[in-house]
Design an enzyme around this catalytic site. Sequence first.
Site, PDB file in Angstrom:
ATOM      1  N   SER A  57      50.015 -14.520 -74.456  1.00  0.00           N
ATOM      2  CA  SER A  57      50.459 -13.867 -73.788  1.00  0.00           C
ATOM      3  C   SER A  57      51.810 -13.345 -73.754  1.00  0.00           C
ATOM      4  O   SER A  57      52.438 -12.460 -73.189  1.00  0.00           O
ATOM      5  CB  SER A  57      50.010 -14.181 -72.264  1.00  0.00           C
ATOM      6  OG  SER A  57      50.920 -15.298 -71.875  1.00  0.00           O
ATOM      7  N   HIS A  96      55.613 -17.150 -68.166  1.00  0.00           N
ATOM      8  CA  HIS A  96      55.590 -15.550 -68.126  1.00  0.00           C
ATOM      9  C   HIS A  96      57.196 -15.106 -67.664  1.00  0.00           C
ATOM     10  O   HIS A  96      57.639 -15.955 -67.183  1.00  0.00           O
ATOM     11  CB  HIS A  96      54.475 -14.866 -67.207  1.00  0.00           C
ATOM     12  CG  HIS A  96      53.248 -14.882 -68.089  1.00  0.00           C
ATOM     13  ND1 HIS A  96      52.017 -14.423 -67.589  1.00  0.00           N
ATOM     14  CD2 HIS A  96      52.847 -15.103 -69.373  1.00  0.00           C
ATOM     15  CE1 HIS A  96      51.251 -14.245 -68.428  1.00  0.00           C
ATOM     16  NE2 HIS A  96      51.618 -14.865 -69.208  1.00  0.00           N
ATOM     17  N   ASP A 123      51.098  -9.921 -63.330  1.00  0.00           N
ATOM     18  CA  ASP A 123      50.152 -11.228 -63.342  1.00  0.00           C
ATOM     19  C   ASP A 123      49.315 -11.337 -62.051  1.00  0.00           C
ATOM     20  O   ASP A 123      48.862 -12.264 -61.631  1.00  0.00           O
ATOM     21  CB  ASP A 123      51.247 -12.329 -63.287  1.00  0.00           C
ATOM     22  CG  ASP A 123      51.548 -12.824 -64.719  1.00  0.00           C
ATOM     23  OD1 ASP A 123      51.075 -11.922 -65.611  1.00  0.00           O
ATOM     24  OD2 ASP A 123      52.566 -13.322 -65.047  1.00  0.00           O
TER      25      ASP A 123
END
Lengths: 180, 167
Positions: A57, A96, A123
């Site tokens: 990701s 992230h 997210d």
Amino acid sequence: MGWIGETVDSIKSIQIRQLFTQAISLGMIVTSALIIWKALMCVTGSESPVVVVLSGSMEPGFKRGDILFLHMSKDPIRAGEIVVFNVDGRDIPIVHRVIKVHERENTGEVDVLTKGDNNYGDDRLLYAEGQLWLNRHHIMGRAVGFLPYVGWVTIIMTEKPIIKYILIGALGLLVITSKD
Amino acid sequence: MHTFGYRANALLTFAITALAFICAIASFSDKFSNQNPSAEIQILNINRFKKQSHGNDEVSLTLDISADLQSLFTWNTKQLFVFVAAEYETPKNSLNQVSLWDAIIPDKELAKFRIQVSNKYRFIDQGQNLRGKEFNLTLHWHVMPKTGKMFADKIVMPGYSLPDAYR
């Protein structure tokens, strides 16, 4: 054949005194690894100072199998930082990037929104149901350093446990048969 | 003494040590690069400015972003992550950072660019504080290395403001 023969010979020739020395040296290896890990925890202030990237990701920045060094300081969290966070009800931490920050005037409490660089949307779908923001206590650390590929060792070992046992066995044999 | 096992072990240890050393040096060499990035951002248009049904202000705007970040690239740079954030204060929050646009720059040749875009992420306030709001637009960049330490910096551009009425 010579190497295997020597190995077998040296296992046969083990005496009780030597056995103790070897047990102790094995203990030293294990404990010093533990000491290094715990020391890293103290220095970085993060409960897991090194994490392995498991998903794509954050590609192309971080690929699966890369490792990240984390640091958890008292510094406020700002947009753009790559953070590692735990979501309630999920075991595996996520790495992230922060895209939105709202910091309270008095308490310093923050609302943070994250997104993977390679993901299309933010997210909120990954968070617990109904959760719109991450708070300080969700965040385990921020990524400060990067090393490619090294994490493949642990990925392979968790996915193919047989390799782990072979490796541990080989190392154990090496310790037992070493004469110094 | 000089068995196959010992030699393999010594070779492996030495190779790993050497590799770690080279990685450390590569990361350290980033410190000596000359960096003089520049950027300019204009707001071309306020496309939409309204109060959402559940009470928060939302703006949609079009930005004209031009930047020259070529000097940030070194031989240890894998990519640049660039984003533009609106930063402002409200009575409730001492800092609001809302990312409006971002991009990954994989190559030095692409690090000098000019782009006109509307905001990629929604510009939503926590409350109804955006009318007549003064804010900064900040161009942030994160240098992601091939190996070693990551670093980041920004250019703050103050003096932008939103209209006094919804439209």
